[in-house]
Design a protein around this motif. Structure first.
Motif, PDB file in Angstrom:
ATOM      1  N   LEU A  55      -0.869   1.705  -3.698  1.00 15.31           N
ATOM      2  CA  LEU A  55      -0.760   3.088  -4.284  1.00 15.31           C
ATOM      3  C   LEU A  55       0.102   4.246  -3.224  1.00 15.31           C
ATOM      4  O   LEU A  55       0.959   5.090  -3.813  1.00 15.31           O
ATOM      5  CB  LEU A  55      -2.159   3.917  -4.570  1.00 15.31           C
ATOM      6  N   TRP A  56      -0.288   4.247  -2.027  1.00 18.98           N
ATOM      7  CA  TRP A  56       0.537   5.018  -1.056  1.00 18.98           C
ATOM      8  C   TRP A  56       2.081   4.723  -1.233  1.00 18.98           C
ATOM      9  O   TRP A  56       2.582   5.983  -1.670  1.00 18.98           O
ATOM     10  CB  TRP A  56       0.134   4.566  -0.008  1.00 18.98           C
ATOM     11  N   PRO A  57       2.511   3.871  -0.993  1.00 20.60           N
ATOM     12  CA  PRO A  57       4.201   3.785  -1.191  1.00 20.60           C
ATOM     13  C   PRO A  57       4.816   3.987  -2.738  1.00 20.60           C
ATOM     14  O   PRO A  57       5.607   4.795  -2.782  1.00 20.60           O
ATOM     15  CB  PRO A  57       4.494   2.389  -0.882  1.00 20.60           C
ATOM     16  N   LEU A  58       3.748   3.711  -3.628  1.00 17.70           N
ATOM     17  CA  LEU A  58       4.232   4.040  -5.156  1.00 17.70           C
ATOM     18  C   LEU A  58       4.436   5.429  -5.306  1.00 17.70           C
ATOM     19  O   LEU A  58       5.344   6.093  -6.037  1.00 17.70           O
ATOM     20  CB  LEU A  58       3.508   3.367  -6.027  1.00 17.70           C
ATOM     21  N   SER A  95     -10.176  -3.952  -4.971  1.00  9.42           N
ATOM     22  CA  SER A  95     -10.191  -2.468  -4.877  1.00  9.42           C
ATOM     23  C   SER A  95      -9.869  -1.956  -3.479  1.00  9.42           C
ATOM     24  O   SER A  95      -9.470  -0.978  -3.218  1.00  9.42           O
ATOM     25  CB  SER A  95     -11.541  -2.034  -5.068  1.00  9.42           C
ATOM     26  N   LEU A  96     -10.132  -2.973  -2.456  1.00  9.57           N
ATOM     27  CA  LEU A  96      -9.744  -2.453  -0.940  1.00  9.57           C
ATOM     28  C   LEU A  96      -8.184  -2.348  -0.934  1.00  9.57           C
ATOM     29  O   LEU A  96      -7.632  -1.679  -0.020  1.00  9.57           O
ATOM     30  CB  LEU A  96     -10.675  -3.279  -0.252  1.00  9.57           C
ATOM     31  N   GLN A  97      -7.499  -3.331  -1.725  1.00  8.56           N
ATOM     32  CA  GLN A  97      -6.041  -3.289  -1.550  1.00  8.56           C
ATOM     33  C   GLN A  97      -5.233  -2.339  -2.293  1.00  8.56           C
ATOM     34  O   GLN A  97      -4.034  -2.070  -1.935  1.00  8.56           O
ATOM     35  CB  GLN A  97      -5.502  -4.748  -1.911  1.00  8.56           C
ATOM     36  N   LEU A  98      -5.935  -1.654  -3.263  1.00  8.04           N
ATOM     37  CA  LEU A  98      -5.499  -0.721  -4.118  1.00  8.04           C
ATOM     38  C   LEU A  98      -4.861   0.570  -3.400  1.00  8.04           C
ATOM     39  O   LEU A  98      -3.604   0.762  -3.790  1.00  8.04           O
ATOM     40  CB  LEU A  98      -6.331  -0.044  -5.290  1.00  8.04           C
ATOM     41  N   PRO A  99      -5.529   1.096  -2.416  1.00  7.44           N
ATOM     42  CA  PRO A  99      -4.701   2.227  -1.848  1.00  7.44           C
ATOM     43  C   PRO A  99      -3.418   1.840  -0.935  1.00  7.44           C
ATOM     44  O   PRO A  99      -2.614   2.825  -1.054  1.00  7.44           O
ATOM     45  CB  PRO A  99      -5.896   2.793  -0.773  1.00  7.44           C
ATOM     46  N   PHE A 100      -3.351   0.727  -0.553  1.00  2.00           N
ATOM     47  CA  PHE A 100      -2.251   0.178   0.292  1.00  2.00           C
ATOM     48  C   PHE A 100      -0.840  -0.054  -0.964  1.00  2.00           C
ATOM     49  O   PHE A 100       0.036   0.155  -0.457  1.00  2.00           O
ATOM     50  CB  PHE A 100      -2.609  -1.043   0.973  1.00  2.00           C
TER      51      PHE A 100
END
Length: 85
Positions: free
Chosen positions: A39-42, A32-37
Motif C-alpha cells: 500500500l505504501w508505494p501505491l 496481512s503483514l505484507q499488505l502495508p508494504f
C-alpha cells in the motif's frame, strides 16, 4: 496453477491433513503483514500530481488512504505484540 499447488501439497504431506486449517491461517497472516508494504508505494505514486497528472488522488482520498494504511499497520503491530506475549 500447478506451481502454486506444489507448496500446499508439500505442507499437507509434511504436516498432515489436520494442519490444512493452520496453513490457511498462516498464509493469511503472512499476506496481512505484507499488505502495508504494497500500500505504501501505491498511495505515494497515486497521490503524486507530477506522476499521475489529473488522475492523482485528491487530498481527501489520500488522507483516507494514509489513515487506512496506519490502521492496518497498527492492527498488524497489535496482533504481533499479542502473539509474541
Amino acid at each position: 496453477r500447478a506451481l502454486a499447488l506444489v507448496p500446499a501439497l508439500i505442507g499437507v504431506v509434511w504436516l498432515g491433513e489436520g494442519a490444512v486449517g493452520k496453513l490457511l491461517v498462516l498464509s493469511q497472516v503472512v499476506l496481512s503483514l505484507q499488505l502495508p508494504f504494497a500500500l505504501w508505494p501505491l498511495i505515494r505514486f497515486t497521490s503524486d500530481r507530477r506522476l499521475m497528472g489529473p488522475f492523482a488522488n485528491s487530498r481527501l482520498v489520500a488522507s483516507i488512504a494514509w489513515s487506512l494504511l496506519g490502521l492496518i499497520s497498527l492492527a498488524n503491530l497489535t496482533l504481533l505484540y499479542f502473539w509474541m506475549a
